[in-house]
Design an enzyme around this catalytic site. Structure first.
Site, short mmCIF file in Angstrom:
data_model
loop_
_atom_site.label_atom_id
_atom_site.label_comp_id
_atom_site.label_asym_id
_atom_site.label_seq_id
_atom_site.Cartn_x
_atom_site.Cartn_y
_atom_site.Cartn_z
N HIS A 78 0.83 -1.21 0.00
CA HIS A 78 0.00 0.00 0.00
C HIS A 78 0.86 1.26 0.00
O HIS A 78 0.56 2.24 -0.69
CB HIS A 78 -0.94 0.01 1.20
CG HIS A 78 -1.88 -1.14 1.23
ND1 HIS A 78 -2.70 -1.41 2.31
CD2 HIS A 78 -2.15 -2.11 0.32
CE1 HIS A 78 -3.42 -2.49 2.06
NE2 HIS A 78 -3.10 -2.94 0.86
N HIS A 238 -9.30 -2.44 -5.10
CA HIS A 238 -8.20 -2.66 -4.15
C HIS A 238 -7.16 -3.59 -4.75
O HIS A 238 -5.96 -3.42 -4.50
CB HIS A 238 -8.69 -3.22 -2.82
CG HIS A 238 -7.55 -3.36 -1.85
ND1 HIS A 238 -7.02 -2.29 -1.17
CD2 HIS A 238 -6.79 -4.43 -1.50
CE1 HIS A 238 -5.99 -2.69 -0.45
NE2 HIS A 238 -5.84 -4.00 -0.63
N ASP A 242 -3.22 -2.84 -4.95
CA ASP A 242 -2.17 -3.79 -4.57
C ASP A 242 -1.20 -4.02 -5.72
O ASP A 242 0.03 -4.02 -5.52
CB ASP A 242 -2.79 -5.13 -4.18
CG ASP A 242 -3.24 -5.20 -2.73
OD1 ASP A 242 -2.89 -4.29 -1.95
OD2 ASP A 242 -3.93 -6.17 -2.39
N HIS A 265 -0.13 -11.14 -4.80
CA HIS A 265 1.24 -10.70 -4.54
C HIS A 265 2.27 -11.66 -5.13
O HIS A 265 3.27 -11.23 -5.70
CB HIS A 265 1.45 -10.54 -3.04
CG HIS A 265 0.46 -9.63 -2.40
ND1 HIS A 265 0.37 -8.30 -2.72
CD2 HIS A 265 -0.51 -9.86 -1.48
CE1 HIS A 265 -0.61 -7.74 -2.02
NE2 HIS A 265 -1.15 -8.66 -1.25
#
EC number: 3.5.1.108
Length: 301
Positions: A78, A238, A242, A265
């Protein structure tokens, strides 16, 4: 275009989403070409870690730097997303715990900190990474890719089956940053989790600092947070937040398109590693004339 840092140090105190630790975070100016450096002030000799894709060695629900000595800096995505928004090239991030504070679960608080610290241009050219050839990572249930594009755009799709809170029309989002604003469209989108997963997360040492003030919490067909969603498609927005943070771990703005299905991720990091391992697919570029810089990177957006 010139490299960027901040003029003044600025600090904030918060809690780590996964560790639950109270953490003091201080952003400090850095010299041109120094890059993004994380410093653990709570450890002996205050070890520093230079941000780099090959040091992302833990991707369990976040992007975490882990160096050869085992020093960790967790949940950086973030903050990195905020750095990407303002084009911060050089900065020192000091923290008193193993994890960046989660704030409200978005990047909005970090944008505020950067603006209060006063963003400055430096006497050195900004280097961009320009995608020359498509490059992708494909896994059994997900994929991500870079493609050549004269600007910066991100398109992501998510898939949570027939879950009632994930309506098909809200599961995909594309943002072209030459036309749309990160600040308005992305920065306020919060991280989210399911009540059914909380016990398992905490048994694995994750989510220990999570609460309704820093994450959207989904229970069946209900959102437990007062006020509900900030966007109808906040979940996929969101994921874009990310991804922008994950990709900025390479340390440069990417001139190109990024697209993914069920990105996360781990797969985002695999794409960066693959990109760096295929030097023919990209190149560094600089600009003498600001008018030549793609509109996507004309700050502040």
């Amino acid at each position: 275009m010139h490299q960027r840092s901040i003029k003044n140090p600025i600090s904030v105190i918060g809690v780590g989403l996964h560790s639950g630790c109270r953490v003091s975070l201080t952003l400090k100016p850095a010299k041109a070409d120094q890059g993004i450096t994380f410093v653990r002030t709570d450890l002996p000799n205050t070890p520093a870690i230079q941000c780099h894709p090959f040091l992302i060695n833990d991707t369990r629900l976040s992007s975490t730097l882990v160096d050869e000595a085992g020093v960790r800096v967790g949940t950086i995505e973030h903050l990195m997303s905020a750095f990407a928004c303002y084009g911060i090239d050089n900065i020192i991030v000091e923290l008193s715990a193993p994890e960046i504070p989660i704030m409200d679960g978005s990047s909005n608080s970090f944008l505020y900190l950067l603006s209060q610290a006063e963003i400055i241009d430096q006497n050195a050219k900004k280097k961009y990474i320009r995608i020359k050839e498509p490059i992708e990572v494909v896994e059994p249930d997900k994929w991500v890719k870079f493609t050549p594009f004269d600007g910066y755009k991100v398109k992501l799709s998510i898939d949570f089956g027939n879950h009632p809170l994930f309506k098909p029309e809200n599961n995909s989002c594309e943002i072209d940053f030459s036309k749309q604003s990160y600040v308005d469209e992305i920065s306020r989108a919060r991280t989210f989790c399911f009540v059914r997963d909380i016990e398992s997360m905490r048994n694995n040492g994750l989510g220990l600092g999570g609460n309704l003030n820093n994450a959207l919490v989904l229970d069946g067909d209900a959102i437990l947070n007062e006020g509900g969603l900030r966007f109808d498609d906040e979940f996929v927005r969101h994921k874009i937040l990310d991804a922008i943070g994950d990709l900025y771990i390479v340390g440069h703005q990417v001139i190109g398109g990024f697209e993914g299905y069920k990105s996360g991720h781990a797969v985002n990091n695999k794409l960066l590693r693959k990109l760096l391992s295929h030097p023919d697919s990209w190149e560094y570029v600089t600009y003498d004339d600001p008018e030549e810089v793609p509109q996507s990177f004309h700050y502040v957006r």
